[in-house]
Write a protein that holds these residues in place. Structure first.
Motif, PDB file in Angstrom:
ATOM      1  N   THR A 103       0.846  -1.187   0.000  1.00 40.04           N
ATOM      2  CA  THR A 103       0.000   0.000   0.000  1.00 40.04           C
ATOM      3  C   THR A 103       0.887   1.244   0.000  1.00 40.04           C
ATOM      4  OG1 THR A 103      -0.063   0.290   2.404  1.00 40.04           O
ATOM      5  CG2 THR A 103      -1.634  -1.290   1.444  1.00 40.04           C
ATOM      6  N   PRO A 104       0.321   2.422  -0.280  1.00 39.39           N
ATOM      7  CA  PRO A 104       1.118   3.655  -0.210  1.00 39.39           C
ATOM      8  C   PRO A 104       1.732   3.881   1.167  1.00 39.39           C
ATOM      9  CG  PRO A 104      -0.921   4.058  -1.395  1.00 39.39           C
ATOM     10  CD  PRO A 104      -1.033   2.680  -0.817  1.00 39.39           C
ATOM     11  N   GLU A 105       1.124   3.293   2.203  1.00 41.15           N
ATOM     12  CA  GLU A 105       1.656   3.444   3.570  1.00 41.15           C
ATOM     13  C   GLU A 105       2.759   2.436   3.873  1.00 41.15           C
ATOM     14  OE1 GLU A 105      -1.990   5.273   2.903  1.00 41.15           O
ATOM     15  OE2 GLU A 105      -1.692   3.093   2.892  1.00 41.15           O
ATOM     16  N   GLY A 106       3.006   1.515   2.949  1.00 44.40           N
ATOM     17  CA  GLY A 106       4.073   0.540   3.164  1.00 44.40           C
ATOM     18  C   GLY A 106       3.633  -0.746   3.822  1.00 44.40           C
ATOM     19  N   VAL A 107       2.323  -0.983   3.925  1.00 44.38           N
ATOM     20  CA  VAL A 107       1.823  -2.254   4.437  1.00 44.38           C
ATOM     21  C   VAL A 107       1.928  -3.285   3.311  1.00 44.38           C
ATOM     22  CG1 VAL A 107      -0.185  -3.482   5.363  1.00 44.38           C
ATOM     23  CG2 VAL A 107       0.258  -1.104   6.033  1.00 44.38           C
ATOM     24  N   ILE A 108       2.371  -4.490   3.643  1.00 40.86           N
ATOM     25  CA  ILE A 108       2.536  -5.557   2.651  1.00 40.86           C
ATOM     26  C   ILE A 108       1.392  -6.549   2.809  1.00 40.86           C
ATOM     27  CG2 ILE A 108       4.012  -7.446   1.872  1.00 40.86           C
ATOM     28  CD1 ILE A 108       6.402  -5.810   2.996  1.00 40.86           C
ATOM     29  N   ARG A 109       0.581  -6.701   1.741  1.00 38.55           N
ATOM     30  CA  ARG A 109      -0.552  -7.637   1.787  1.00 38.55           C
ATOM     31  C   ARG A 109      -0.191  -8.903   1.038  1.00 38.55           C
ATOM     32  NH1 ARG A 109      -4.887  -9.816  -0.913  1.00 38.55           N
ATOM     33  NH2 ARG A 109      -6.825 -10.049   0.303  1.00 38.55           N
ATOM     34  N   LEU A 110      -0.397 -10.045   1.683  1.00 37.43           N
ATOM     35  CA  LEU A 110      -0.151 -11.347   1.085  1.00 37.43           C
ATOM     36  C   LEU A 110      -1.443 -12.150   1.121  1.00 37.43           C
ATOM     37  CD1 LEU A 110       1.968 -13.389  -0.064  1.00 37.43           C
ATOM     38  CD2 LEU A 110       2.256 -14.186   2.304  1.00 37.43           C
ATOM     39  N   GLY A 111      -1.958 -12.514  -0.045  1.00 38.60           N
ATOM     40  CA  GLY A 111      -3.182 -13.308  -0.065  1.00 38.60           C
ATOM     41  C   GLY A 111      -3.836 -13.300  -1.426  1.00 38.60           C
ATOM     42  N   ARG A 112      -4.834 -14.129  -1.573  1.00 38.12           N
ATOM     43  CA  ARG A 112      -5.639 -14.112  -2.793  1.00 38.12           C
ATOM     44  C   ARG A 112      -6.482 -12.838  -2.792  1.00 38.12           C
ATOM     45  NH1 ARG A 112      -6.633 -19.260  -5.421  1.00 38.12           N
ATOM     46  NH2 ARG A 112      -5.454 -20.938  -4.412  1.00 38.12           N
ATOM     47  N   PRO A 113      -6.793 -12.287  -3.966  1.00 36.89           N
ATOM     48  CA  PRO A 113      -7.601 -11.067  -4.002  1.00 36.89           C
ATOM     49  C   PRO A 113      -8.964 -11.216  -3.338  1.00 36.89           C
ATOM     50  CG  PRO A 113      -6.553 -11.462  -6.130  1.00 36.89           C
ATOM     51  CD  PRO A 113      -6.310 -12.693  -5.305  1.00 36.89           C
ATOM     52  N   ASP A 114      -9.519 -12.437  -3.395  1.00 32.64           N
ATOM     53  CA  ASP A 114     -10.847 -12.672  -2.836  1.00 32.64           C
ATOM     54  C   ASP A 114     -10.814 -13.407  -1.505  1.00 32.64           C
ATOM     55  OD1 ASP A 114      -9.891 -15.050  -3.815  1.00 32.64           O
ATOM     56  OD2 ASP A 114     -11.756 -15.654  -4.831  1.00 32.64           O
ATOM     57  N   ALA A 115      -9.736 -13.275  -0.766  1.00 35.96           N
ATOM     58  CA  ALA A 115      -9.612 -13.961   0.519  1.00 35.96           C
ATOM     59  C   ALA A 115     -10.786 -13.626   1.434  1.00 35.96           C
ATOM     60  CB  ALA A 115      -8.300 -13.586   1.198  1.00 35.96           C
ATOM     61  N   ALA A 116     -11.247 -14.624   2.174  1.00 38.17           N
ATOM     62  CA  ALA A 116     -12.434 -14.458   3.016  1.00 38.17           C
ATOM     63  C   ALA A 116     -12.202 -13.486   4.166  1.00 38.17           C
ATOM     64  CB  ALA A 116     -12.869 -15.819   3.558  1.00 38.17           C
ATOM     65  N   LYS A 117     -10.982 -13.427   4.688  1.00 41.08           N
ATOM     66  CA  LYS A 117     -10.686 -12.583   5.848  1.00 41.08           C
ATOM     67  C   LYS A 117      -9.262 -12.066   5.732  1.00 41.08           C
ATOM     68  CE  LYS A 117     -11.901 -14.038  10.003  1.00 41.08           C
ATOM     69  NZ  LYS A 117     -12.781 -12.994  10.589  1.00 41.08           N
TER      70      LYS A 117
END
Length: 246
Positions: free
Chosen positions: A65-79
């Motif tokens: 994200t622009p804030e530097g958070v790293i997201r790992l997961g499928r785009p449609d992850a349930a949670k």
């Protein structure tokens, strides 16, 4: 010192409280010693899903994200959950060792995604005095290459097999770059790490992540910290991953 969590205290202290704090310090030292003894004398959590390894599904994506958070997961992850970690935090290493493979399977299955918020307040505890920042920059370099399985392998390695101890020797940028390459990252990622291309972004991200964690905890930030929305998760409950994603 290895305890059940690593914390920081950003508040300045008034000289008017010096004598009172001296007395409090004696008590705190005792508590810290007890906590360290308790952590080291109890067996570590059992490793869950031993043998699964890091994320393996190509459909798992990684992004920043622009804030530097790293997201790992499928785009449609349930949670999606939030995990705050410092790269040199020993309790973070214990959590990743015990539950990282179980998390990887849930991520592969699309039941969970993880927002990794990396903080760097343990920089002074590293031999180089900037390891947490350099490791965070390396995480950003690998994440921005876009492969979920590659990032997962890199992240797992840094927090388990290759995690430095507090006060011990740490990893140079070339060593971090080698781990990235061995995890499957392209040579452009190795160059990003070696050149420190994400250093300023890492400092900015860490400051924002720490401010977020401070806001959640009332300036009593400690890592690892795991949240499901606004609910803090007790990662020492051996069933916490299953409870989040049955």
């Amino acid at each position: 010192m290895s305890t059940a969590g690593s914390s920081h205290n950003p508040r300045p202290v008034s000289s008017n409280t010096t004598y009172a704090l001296a007395a409090v310090a004696v008590v705190l030292i005792g508590l810290i010693v007890f906590a360290a003894y308790k952590w080291s004398s109890e067996p570590p959590p059992a490793v869950r899903n031993e043998g699964y390894g890091p994320v393996r599904e190509a459909a798992v994506q990684v992004s920043t994200t622009p804030e530097g958070v790293i997201r790992l997961g499928r785009p449609d992850a349930a949670k999606t959950i939030d995990i705050f970690e410092d790269p040199i935090c020993p309790a973070c290493g214990a959590m990743e060792t015990a539950y990282g493979q179980e998390l990887a399977q849930k991520i592969d299955e699309g039941k969970l995604a993880v927002n990794y918020h990396l903080v760097t307040f343990l920089d002074p505890q590293s031999k180089s005095k900037d390891y947490s920042t350099r490791a965070t920059a390396a995480n950003l370099c690998v994440a921005q290459a876009g492969s979920g399985p590659v990032y997962s392998k890199f992240h797992e390695t840094l927090f388990t097999k290759k995690q430095p101890s507090e006060g011990g020797s740490d990893l140079s940028n070339p060593a971090l770059a080698t781990i990235a390459t061995e995890s499957g990252a392209p040579e452009s990622v190795a160059a990003c790490i070696n050149n420190g291309a994400q250093s300023e972004a890492a400092k900015s991200a860490a400051a924002k992540n720490l401010a977020d964690l401070d806001a959640r905890t009332g300036n009593k930030a400690a890592t690892p910290a795991i949240y499901d929305g606004t609910t803090k998760i007790n990662w020492q409950d051996e069933n916490w991953v299953v409870n989040l994603a049955p």
